[in-house]
Write a protein that holds these residues in place. Structure first.
Motif, short mmCIF file in Angstrom:
data_model
loop_
_atom_site.label_atom_id
_atom_site.label_comp_id
_atom_site.label_asym_id
_atom_site.label_seq_id
_atom_site.Cartn_x
_atom_site.Cartn_y
_atom_site.Cartn_z
N MET A 4 0.83 -1.20 0.00
CA MET A 4 0.00 0.00 0.00
C MET A 4 0.87 1.25 0.00
N MET A 5 1.87 1.29 0.88
CA MET A 5 2.75 2.46 0.95
C MET A 5 3.55 2.62 -0.34
N ALA A 6 3.99 1.51 -0.90
CA ALA A 6 4.75 1.57 -2.15
C ALA A 6 3.89 2.11 -3.29
N THR A 7 2.63 1.72 -3.31
CA THR A 7 1.71 2.20 -4.34
C THR A 7 1.48 3.70 -4.18
N LYS A 8 1.27 4.15 -2.95
CA LYS A 8 1.09 5.58 -2.71
C LYS A 8 2.34 6.37 -3.09
N THR A 9 3.51 5.84 -2.76
CA THR A 9 4.77 6.51 -3.10
C THR A 9 4.92 6.63 -4.60
N LYS A 10 4.56 5.59 -5.32
CA LYS A 10 4.65 5.63 -6.79
C LYS A 10 3.71 6.70 -7.35
N ILE A 11 2.50 6.76 -6.83
CA ILE A 11 1.54 7.79 -7.27
C ILE A 11 2.10 9.17 -6.97
N ARG A 12 2.61 9.38 -5.76
CA ARG A 12 3.17 10.68 -5.38
C ARG A 12 4.32 11.08 -6.31
N PHE A 130 -6.75 11.91 -6.59
CA PHE A 130 -8.10 11.57 -6.13
C PHE A 130 -8.71 10.57 -7.09
N ASP A 131 -9.62 9.74 -6.57
CA ASP A 131 -10.42 8.91 -7.47
C ASP A 131 -11.86 9.38 -7.41
N ASP A 132 -12.68 8.89 -8.32
CA ASP A 132 -14.07 9.35 -8.41
C ASP A 132 -14.95 8.86 -7.27
N ALA A 133 -14.46 7.91 -6.48
CA ALA A 133 -15.24 7.40 -5.35
C ALA A 133 -14.93 8.16 -4.06
N GLY A 134 -14.11 9.20 -4.15
CA GLY A 134 -13.79 10.01 -2.98
C GLY A 134 -12.47 9.69 -2.33
N GLY A 135 -11.76 8.71 -2.86
CA GLY A 135 -10.45 8.37 -2.31
C GLY A 135 -9.43 9.47 -2.60
N ARG A 136 -8.50 9.66 -1.69
CA ARG A 136 -7.49 10.71 -1.79
C ARG A 136 -6.14 10.17 -1.39
N ILE A 160 -14.40 18.56 -0.24
CA ILE A 160 -14.38 18.57 -1.70
C ILE A 160 -12.93 18.46 -2.16
N GLY A 161 -12.59 17.36 -2.81
CA GLY A 161 -11.24 17.18 -3.34
C GLY A 161 -11.02 18.11 -4.53
N VAL A 162 -9.91 18.85 -4.50
CA VAL A 162 -9.62 19.83 -5.54
C VAL A 162 -8.29 19.46 -6.20
N CYS A 163 -8.36 19.28 -7.54
CA CYS A 163 -7.15 18.88 -8.25
C CYS A 163 -7.28 19.20 -9.74
N ARG A 168 -6.37 12.93 -11.29
CA ARG A 168 -7.45 11.97 -11.08
C ARG A 168 -6.95 10.59 -11.47
N ILE A 169 -7.14 9.63 -10.58
CA ILE A 169 -6.67 8.27 -10.83
C ILE A 169 -7.84 7.31 -10.73
N GLU A 170 -7.63 6.11 -11.24
CA GLU A 170 -8.72 5.12 -11.26
C GLU A 170 -9.13 4.70 -9.85
N SER A 171 -8.14 4.43 -9.00
CA SER A 171 -8.46 3.97 -7.65
C SER A 171 -7.36 4.40 -6.69
N ALA A 172 -7.74 5.15 -5.68
CA ALA A 172 -6.78 5.58 -4.66
C ALA A 172 -6.67 4.50 -3.60
N PRO A 173 -5.46 4.07 -3.30
CA PRO A 173 -5.30 3.08 -2.23
C PRO A 173 -5.72 3.69 -0.90
N ARG A 174 -6.46 2.93 -0.11
CA ARG A 174 -6.99 3.44 1.16
C ARG A 174 -6.48 2.61 2.34
N GLU A 175 -6.11 3.34 3.37
CA GLU A 175 -5.75 2.71 4.63
C GLU A 175 -6.80 3.13 5.66
N ALA A 176 -6.79 2.52 6.82
CA ALA A 176 -7.83 2.73 7.82
C ALA A 176 -7.99 4.20 8.21
#
Length: 183
Positions: A4-12, A130-136, A160-163, A168-176
């Protein structure tokens, strides 16, 4: 490092490279378009209090929203770092507010007075993606997630996510601890 962290780092890293390539003219023009979309949302138009952020390089600039709030005499709040708690709270932003650089050179009002959102409120939230389902995906410190967690109530701010479109990405990885956007 977890997957999960590796995926977020790649996106960043991917988005940061794109942000660094943006021209200031493109940012200004496109920010105006994004601001207009935000100001046309029903939740924004109904808001008595508007929470915005003061942009850093590569973020959508909300100068038009700030100006419109001042013209309409709306209460305007921005995040500011609370050193003792090591997290963010909110401070009022007025035409007369002196700004100082906070941590990471994010501008914030130079006052010791903290504010709470109240009444109908909308909150513009920056992010890396951000993804369209509200993930950030944020910058990785969890500061906005904690701020949103502190101010969210049933009648609290609509987040409201602003970008820019490229964020905009297909799916934002989510943690708790990740807080989803309402829009």
């Amino acid at each position: 490092m977890s997957v999960m962290m590796a995926t977020k780092t790649k996106i960043r890293n991917t988005v940061q490279a794109q942000r660094e390539a943006l021209s200031s003219d493109w940012v200004a023009e496109t920010s105006q378009q994004v601001a207009e979309r935000l100001m046309n949302l029903d939740v924004y138009r109904a808001a008595e209090t508007v929470c915005v952020y003061l942009a850093i390089a590569g973020e959508v600039r909300l100068d038009a929203v700030i100006a419109q709030c001042w013209e309409a005499n709306r209460r305007l709040l921005v995040p500011a770092f609370r050193k003792e708690q090591r997290d963010y709270g909110l401070k009022a932003l007025t035409r007369d507010s002196a700004l100082v650089p906070g941590p990471w050179n994010v501008p914030e009002p130079d006052t010791d007075i903290w504010a709470e959102p109240g009444g109908a409120t909308c909150m513009a939230v920056p992010g890396v993606a951000f993804d369209d389902a509200g993930g950030r995906v944020g910058h990785g410190g969890g500061y906005y997630d904690r701020l949103l967690g502190a101010v969210r109530r049933p009648d609290g701010p609509a987040a409201i996510g602003v970008c820019f479109d490229f964020q905009r990405i297909e799916s934002a990885p989510r943690e708790a601890w990740d807080v989803d956007m309402d829009m």
